[in-house]
Design an enzyme around this catalytic site. Structure first.
Site, PDB file in Angstrom:
ATOM      1  CD  GLU A  86      -3.102  -0.984   2.303  1.00  0.00           C
ATOM      2  OE1 GLU A  86      -3.197   0.172   2.828  1.00  0.00           O
ATOM      3  OE2 GLU A  86      -3.450  -1.881   2.642  1.00  0.00           O
ATOM      4  CB  CYS A 118      -0.953  -8.244   3.761  1.00  0.00           C
ATOM      5  SG  CYS A 118      -1.714  -7.693   2.212  1.00  0.00           S
ATOM      6  NE  ARG A 175      -7.655  -2.635   5.505  1.00  0.00           N
ATOM      7  CZ  ARG A 175      -7.722  -3.091   4.294  1.00  0.00           C
ATOM      8  NH1 ARG A 175      -8.547  -4.368   4.166  1.00  0.00           N
ATOM      9  NH2 ARG A 175      -7.005  -2.655   3.348  1.00  0.00           N
TER      10      ARG A 175
END
Ligand code: UDX
Length: 427
Positions: A151, A256, A326
């Site tokens: 990201e 991830c 997250r």
């Protein structure tokens, strides 16, 4: 030119779709969230990702990229269907494949003969049998083509891959997927589905292990009095170790590593293999965040600020250059600190919504610092390196910066009367 449908328009799907359009294919990105589709059609990207807005704009203008929420209508023309769906973790650590199942059962009767289903989503190892059963079509091929997109630099990573992994059972289908990437560099690794899926999981576990190693080295340096910066340079300059994922921090997070390490551990347990290093990596990461929070509490105790301690956390996302919170280490540390501090403020350049862990999330770095005893730097944004130390000193009640990323300009801060502690500092 290949006619491609991408199912799932998150950062993986949208990056894949817009880059494949740039490479000359005709791409339809599907998402079940019609608000997201509406905003993409209007050129608004629903999340921050460097460089993607221009790619989307160009793809749409050149008629090679479009968006829809109608999966069924888009599928029959597709020569390839890319699955870029979320596979979030279930309470037992395994991956939730319900979105993948829903899509495959929906397209069963619609997908063209000889089409190729390419799965980019991280799918548990050896799920091919399940995928085939859900689609129930013997004339369609499944190819695993895991993504390795970070990201914040996903577009760059897509266009400049170090390797492209393609796993399948049918050589022709694998070659067709390979051809999509013909103009890109990097090594090609052609293998079976199980090995491609395994490459994805063990890559993420290895990188997470590397970070946990360097985080523990950082604390070890504090214990023996070694200089962490020099120690890392000494490690990273040896190409056998490599310099990537060797920066100490507050622990790894994101969409991830936490999910994939737990899923890998779950898969190894259910196949009767004890993946000790992965278990230790997960434990080490949480222990690191607990260690940081307790060091902060100790520092506050030295300052005699236990009862009305005021702390600010600088950087709320799981790393810099993203708006994604997250599994953010900053939030885990905030939760651990919450029971020990009276006031907690937060600041992030890209994430500015309120959060339950904080009394205030400010869009201004200096407002977040105001009245606090201690500031914790949890992401590596360049603006933290150049912060106005004299201004910070005036606004803060206390004088401590806890720099978990080793990014602050220590000289400038100490010249303004501020103290900088790092994970590798002795108390
Ligand atoms: C990762 C993988 O890199 C990518 O290949 C995969 O496909 C998706 O997961 P991402 O989660 O975007 O990408 O972030 P990455 O840059 O790898 O960082 C993951 C976490 O490790 C972040 O919390 C980051 O702050 C932390 N990290 C990373 C460190 O603490 N130190 C480092 O040196 C590198």
């Amino acid at each position: 030119m290949t006619n491609i449908v991408i199912v799932g328009s998150g950062y993986v799907g949208l990056t894949t779709g817009s880059c494949l359009a740039l490479l000359g294919n005709v791409v339809t990105c599907v998402d079940s969230d019609s608000e997201r589709v509406k905003s993409l059609r209007n050129g608004r990207i629903p999340f921050f990702e460097e460089g993607i807005d221009g790619l989307v704009r160009d793809g749409v203008t050149q008629g090679r990229l479009s968006f829809t929420d109608d999966l069924e209508a888009s599928i029959s023309q597709a020569e390839m269907v890319f699955l870029c769906l979320p596979t979030p973790e279930l309470p037992d650590g395994s991956a939730d494949l319900s979105s993948v199942r829903a899509v495959l059962t929906t397209i069963t009767r619609l997908v063209a003969k000889d089409a190729i289903i390419v799965y980019k989503s991280t799918i548990p190892i050896n799920s091919l049998r399940l995928l085939k059963a859900w689609l129930s079509r013997s004339d369609v091929h499944f190819v695993s083509n895991p993504e390795f997109l970070r990201e914040g630099s996903a577009v760059h990573d897509f266009l400049h891959p170090e390797r492209i992994v393609i796993g399948g059972e049918d050589n022709h289908a694998m070659q067709r997927v390979c051809e999509l990437y013909a103009s890109l560099g990097g090594e090609r690794i052609l293998t079976d589905n199980t090995s491609a899926e395994t490459i994805k999981y063990v890559s993420n576990a290895y990188l997470a292990m590397k970070i946990s190693f360097v985080n523990e080295v950082s604390r070890f340096c504090g214990a023996v009095g070694a200089n962490i910066g020099d120690v890392i340079s000494g490690l990273a300059s040896d190409s056998r170790m490599g310099s990537s994922h060797f920066s100490p921090g507050p622990g790894w997070g994101g969409s991830c590593f936490p999910k994939d390490t737990k899923a890998l551990l779950h898969m190894s347990e259910s196949s009767g293999f004890d993946f000790n290093l992965v278990r230790a990596t997960i434990q080490s990461n949480d222990a690191h965040m607990v260690h940081i929070a307790s060091r902060i509490v100790q520092v506050l105790a030295h300052m005699e600020r236990q009862d009305d301690a005021r702390v600010s956390i600088l950087g709320l996302t799981f790393k810099a250059h993203t708006d994604d919170i997250r599994f953010s280490p900053a939030l885990r540390i905030a939760t651990l600190l919450r029971q020990h501090v009276h006031y907690l403020s937060g600041y992030d350049p890209l994430f500015q919504k309120s959060l339950k862990e904080f009394d205030i999330v400010s869009d201004d770095l200096y407002q977040a610092l105001t009245g606090t005893d201690l500031a914790v730097v949890t992401t590596e944004w360049p603006e933290f390196k150049t912060l106005d130390a004299a201004r910070a000193r005036k606004l803060m009640r206390g004088d401590v910066f806890f720099d978990t990323r080793n990014v602050l300009d220590q000289t400038a801060l100490s010249e303004s009367g501020l103290r900088v502690l790092m994970v590798s500092s002795r108390l």
